[in-house]
Design an enzyme around this catalytic site. Structure first.
Site, PDB file in Angstrom:
ATOM      1  N   LYS A   9       0.831  -1.205   0.000  1.00 38.75           N
ATOM      2  CA  LYS A   9       0.000   0.000   0.000  1.00 38.75           C
ATOM      3  C   LYS A   9       0.860   1.247   0.000  1.00 38.75           C
ATOM      4  O   LYS A   9       1.998   1.248   0.460  1.00 38.75           O
ATOM      5  CB  LYS A   9      -0.982   0.025   1.157  1.00 38.75           C
ATOM      6  CG  LYS A   9      -0.415   0.472   2.490  1.00 38.75           C
ATOM      7  CD  LYS A   9      -1.545   0.633   3.500  1.00 38.75           C
ATOM      8  CE  LYS A   9      -1.002   0.961   4.873  1.00 38.75           C
ATOM      9  NZ  LYS A   9      -2.059   1.219   5.836  1.00 38.75           N
ATOM     10  N   SER A  25      -8.304   4.359 -14.843  1.00 36.29           N
ATOM     11  CA  SER A  25      -7.147   3.859 -14.108  1.00 36.29           C
ATOM     12  C   SER A  25      -6.646   4.861 -13.087  1.00 36.29           C
ATOM     13  O   SER A  25      -7.215   5.928 -12.897  1.00 36.29           O
ATOM     14  CB  SER A  25      -5.992   3.499 -15.046  1.00 36.29           C
ATOM     15  OG  SER A  25      -5.532   4.675 -15.690  1.00 36.29           O
ATOM     16  N   TYR A  58      -7.195   0.093 -11.875  1.00 35.40           N
ATOM     17  CA  TYR A  58      -5.946  -0.594 -12.169  1.00 35.40           C
ATOM     18  C   TYR A  58      -4.818   0.427 -12.327  1.00 35.40           C
ATOM     19  O   TYR A  58      -5.038   1.593 -12.617  1.00 35.40           O
ATOM     20  CB  TYR A  58      -6.070  -1.464 -13.427  1.00 35.40           C
ATOM     21  CG  TYR A  58      -6.437  -0.688 -14.668  1.00 35.40           C
ATOM     22  CD1 TYR A  58      -5.455  -0.224 -15.538  1.00 35.40           C
ATOM     23  CD2 TYR A  58      -7.761  -0.406 -14.968  1.00 35.40           C
ATOM     24  CE1 TYR A  58      -5.790   0.501 -16.676  1.00 35.40           C
ATOM     25  CE2 TYR A  58      -8.106   0.317 -16.095  1.00 35.40           C
ATOM     26  CZ  TYR A  58      -7.114   0.770 -16.940  1.00 35.40           C
ATOM     27  OH  TYR A  58      -7.440   1.493 -18.055  1.00 35.40           O
TER      28      TYR A  58
END
Length: 129
Positions: A9, A25, A58
């Site tokens: 993360k 995205s 993504y």
């Protein structure tokens, strides 16, 4: 049995751009992609600290060292430039793998430069659960 754990993360990144008309995205500085262990086109969840919005998209690459965190397409409606976000990727592991795995955590400053990198022990996380 498979368990799903946080793979990596980027914590408290600042959104630097939001482009509603881009294909879709999240654009992430190449250095941050590598630090967090993300892959290009990998699914990530985004948690907007400022609004509480939660969504998935993504990863695409932004230039290394740019500090870019750009939300594109429909995601641009869920965060504004300046919002703080957490970007998380998950992976599935069997129980033995999970106990040995160490996700990557990247803390960033207000210009999205890494200020700390850590590997969190999954064994500790499983023991605490």
């Amino acid at each position: 049995m498979q368990v799903t754990l946080m793979k990596g993360k980027i914590h408290r990144a600042h959104v630097t751009e939001a482009d509603l008309h881009y294909e879709g995205s999240i654009s992430i500085d190449r250095n941050l992609i590598e630090d967090a262990g993300f892959l290009i086109n990998e699914r990530v969840d985004i948690y907007n600290i400022d609004t509480g919005a939660r969504f998935s998209t993504y990863v695409i690459e932004a230039p290394a060292g740019s500090g870019t965190i750009g939300l594109n397409g429909a995601a641009a409606r869920l965060a504004m430039t300046g919002d703080k976000v957490i970007i998380v990727a998950y992976a599935s592991f069997d129980a033995d793998e999970a106990r040995k795995f160490h996700p990557r955590v990247v803390l960033v400053d207000d210009k999205n430069r890494p200020i700390a990198k850590a590997a969190v022990s999954s064994a500790k996380a499983l023991a605490d659960a």
